[in-house]
Design an enzyme around this catalytic site. Sequence first.
Site, PDB file in Angstrom:
ATOM      1  N   ASP A 161     -34.211  24.884 -41.711  1.00 37.78           N
ATOM      2  CA  ASP A 161     -33.433  25.057 -40.481  1.00 37.78           C
ATOM      3  C   ASP A 161     -33.955  24.195 -39.324  1.00 37.78           C
ATOM      4  O   ASP A 161     -33.872  24.578 -38.169  1.00 37.78           O
ATOM      5  CB  ASP A 161     -33.404  26.536 -40.037  1.00 37.78           C
ATOM      6  CG  ASP A 161     -32.979  27.442 -41.167  1.00 37.78           C
ATOM      7  OD1 ASP A 161     -32.042  27.070 -41.887  1.00 37.78           O
ATOM      8  OD2 ASP A 161     -33.597  28.509 -41.350  1.00 37.78           O
TER       9      ASP A 161
ATOM     10  N   LYS B  84     -31.742  19.371 -39.947  1.00 38.89           N
ATOM     11  CA  LYS B  84     -31.622  18.172 -40.800  1.00 38.89           C
ATOM     12  C   LYS B  84     -30.171  17.713 -40.892  1.00 38.89           C
ATOM     13  O   LYS B  84     -29.905  16.527 -40.969  1.00 38.89           O
ATOM     14  CB  LYS B  84     -32.150  18.457 -42.216  1.00 38.89           C
ATOM     15  CG  LYS B  84     -33.628  18.757 -42.271  1.00 38.89           C
ATOM     16  CD  LYS B  84     -34.092  19.015 -43.689  1.00 38.89           C
ATOM     17  CE  LYS B  84     -33.522  20.278 -44.303  1.00 38.89           C
ATOM     18  NZ  LYS B  84     -33.975  21.529 -43.688  1.00 38.89           N
TER      19      LYS B  84
ATOM     20  N   GLY C 243     -27.935  25.784 -45.925  1.00 33.68           N
ATOM     21  CA  GLY C 243     -26.742  25.829 -45.081  1.00 33.68           C
ATOM     22  C   GLY C 243     -26.917  24.819 -43.986  1.00 33.68           C
ATOM     23  O   GLY C 243     -27.797  24.952 -43.151  1.00 33.68           O
ATOM     24  N   HIS C 244     -26.137  23.765 -44.033  1.00 32.63           N
ATOM     25  CA  HIS C 244     -26.247  22.734 -43.011  1.00 32.63           C
ATOM     26  C   HIS C 244     -25.055  22.844 -42.066  1.00 32.63           C
ATOM     27  O   HIS C 244     -23.921  22.644 -42.468  1.00 32.63           O
ATOM     28  CB  HIS C 244     -26.278  21.341 -43.641  1.00 32.63           C
ATOM     29  CG  HIS C 244     -27.583  21.036 -44.318  1.00 32.63           C
ATOM     30  ND1 HIS C 244     -27.807  19.893 -45.037  1.00 32.63           N
ATOM     31  CD2 HIS C 244     -28.731  21.720 -44.347  1.00 32.63           C
ATOM     32  CE1 HIS C 244     -29.049  19.900 -45.488  1.00 32.63           C
ATOM     33  NE2 HIS C 244     -29.616  21.005 -45.089  1.00 32.63           N
TER      34      HIS C 244
ATOM     35  N   GLN D  23     -34.014  23.028 -47.333  1.00 32.01           N
ATOM     36  CA  GLN D  23     -35.122  23.902 -46.928  1.00 32.01           C
ATOM     37  C   GLN D  23     -36.210  23.078 -46.222  1.00 32.01           C
ATOM     38  O   GLN D  23     -35.901  22.063 -45.635  1.00 32.01           O
ATOM     39  CB  GLN D  23     -35.697  24.691 -48.117  1.00 32.01           C
ATOM     40  CG  GLN D  23     -34.750  25.758 -48.681  1.00 32.01           C
ATOM     41  CD  GLN D  23     -33.782  25.219 -49.717  1.00 32.01           C
ATOM     42  OE1 GLN D  23     -34.151  24.462 -50.590  1.00 32.01           O
ATOM     43  NE2 GLN D  23     -32.534  25.620 -49.627  1.00 32.01           N
TER      44      GLN D  23
HETATM   45  P1  IMP Z   1     -34.223  31.504 -52.088  1.00 29.82           P
HETATM   46  O1  IMP Z   1     -34.280  30.025 -51.915  1.00 29.82           O
HETATM   47  O2  IMP Z   1     -32.848  32.082 -51.862  1.00 29.82           O
HETATM   48  O3  IMP Z   1     -34.839  31.959 -53.369  1.00 29.82           O
HETATM   49  O4  IMP Z   1     -35.129  32.162 -50.920  1.00 29.82           O
HETATM   50  C1  IMP Z   1     -36.539  31.985 -50.864  1.00 29.82           C
HETATM   51  C2  IMP Z   1     -37.017  31.847 -49.411  1.00 29.82           C
HETATM   52  O5  IMP Z   1     -36.546  30.612 -48.889  1.00 29.82           O
HETATM   53  C3  IMP Z   1     -36.499  32.939 -48.461  1.00 29.82           C
HETATM   54  O6  IMP Z   1     -37.500  33.199 -47.486  1.00 29.82           O
HETATM   55  C4  IMP Z   1     -35.299  32.290 -47.798  1.00 29.82           C
HETATM   56  O7  IMP Z   1     -35.029  32.837 -46.523  1.00 29.82           O
HETATM   57  C5  IMP Z   1     -35.799  30.849 -47.685  1.00 29.82           C
HETATM   58  N1  IMP Z   1     -34.705  29.859 -47.657  1.00 29.82           N
HETATM   59  C6  IMP Z   1     -33.942  29.438 -48.672  1.00 29.82           C
HETATM   60  N2  IMP Z   1     -33.062  28.506 -48.272  1.00 29.82           N
HETATM   61  C7  IMP Z   1     -33.285  28.325 -46.960  1.00 29.82           C
HETATM   62  C8  IMP Z   1     -32.714  27.447 -45.990  1.00 29.82           C
HETATM   63  O8  IMP Z   1     -31.834  26.630 -46.241  1.00 29.82           O
HETATM   64  N3  IMP Z   1     -33.231  27.546 -44.729  1.00 29.82           N
HETATM   65  C9  IMP Z   1     -34.251  28.394 -44.424  1.00 29.82           C
HETATM   66  N4  IMP Z   1     -34.811  29.222 -45.288  1.00 29.82           N
HETATM   67  C10 IMP Z   1     -34.344  29.187 -46.556  1.00 29.82           C
END
Ligand code: IMP
Length: 380
Positions: free
Chosen positions: A12, A15, A39-40, A183
Amino acid sequence: MVKVIIGCQWGDEGKGKVVDLMSQDADVVVRVQGGANAGHTIVAGDQKFVLHLIPSGILNPKTVCVIGNGVVIDPDALSEELELLKKLGVDVTGRLLISNRAHIVTVEHKQQDQKNEQSASRKIGTTGRGIGPAYRDKVSRVGVRVVDFMKKDHRFDAFIADTGAYLNQAIRDKKKIIMEGAQGALLDVDHGTYPYVTSSNTTAGGASTGSGIGPTKIDHVIGIAKAYTTRVGEGPLPTELPEAEGNALREKGHEFGATTGRPRRCGWFDAVVVRYACDINGIDELVITKLDVLDYLPVIKICVGYKDQKYFPADIDMLAAAEPVYEDLPGWQTSTTSVRRFEDLPAAAQAYIQRMETLIGVPVKLISVGAERNQTIEKN
Ligand code: IMP
């Protein structure tokens, strides 16, 4: 020319806007890892887009977008996104390529992810998009790849390609390629705050394995960091603000998850985290986003170290117990949203950026002061 764009915190970092900006003159934009957990959010004029799987470069009609082999694809999420783009009048014909080697996220993966979160003694706070179970099946060698999926389901046939071969030809043809990390570095399964991480390599090395572009072909690695820190989900956040101050920053910065809508935890800029991220990614230059969000603050803290710790700790309990050492910098308490040149920023804002550069040891080349493309400052 191949550039990699990497988040240097917990995701977040903004990017999407930077990729959108840089893809103005890019021929190809590539997603290399993760899935619909990302999520962009992109603002173009009065239209707001949230893209989960398709690279944000799709908004540029001249750019080819690639979903690389390292991505895990939820077919339903992809269908929805294609539908959304169609409604918004974005034509993807001939401009979207999906790797035949990418893995599929199944309905079972999503159910399992959500069930794990409910029953686990140590919750990760995942997005519930089936990411962990899909990567588990991939490395256990029981996953379903796109090349298998397309034998039964023909929804995406027009987009499926050997994207590694396509990208290597594009390099030979001297195309401009941007690889977009999802991420952030601190969510990397190897280098991040394990186990509070995602299940892929979000760092620059993942750009190679997730695309089929060899490391010697990467010219430049650009790091994105927000002017403060946020994190969604569980896990330590050493510079996290107390509730009232955190709430104020969250409101100012609209810090709510683009995928899940969850409120993001907010904290001061942590130079230990960003320095570590720059090391493990080999960052050449930094982009600092959302500087304008700090416009209201009389004093801004910056974390310059953790008490009694020399390195960014691998032990999650040590990180949870880390005591940040802060420097207090004066705020500027004036709007920066219409500033377009570094020299026109208030002196205190310039000093804040310069202090970051000294602490991190990497130059800041771009500063974002708003969601619009033109709310951007180039710095020499
Ligand atoms: P997962 O990727 O859904 O397995 O989540 C694992 C961790 O990564 C959690 O703490 C999510 O909140 C975090 N996470 C996954 N995708 C994003 C993203 O795009 N932005 C911020 N945090 C993310």
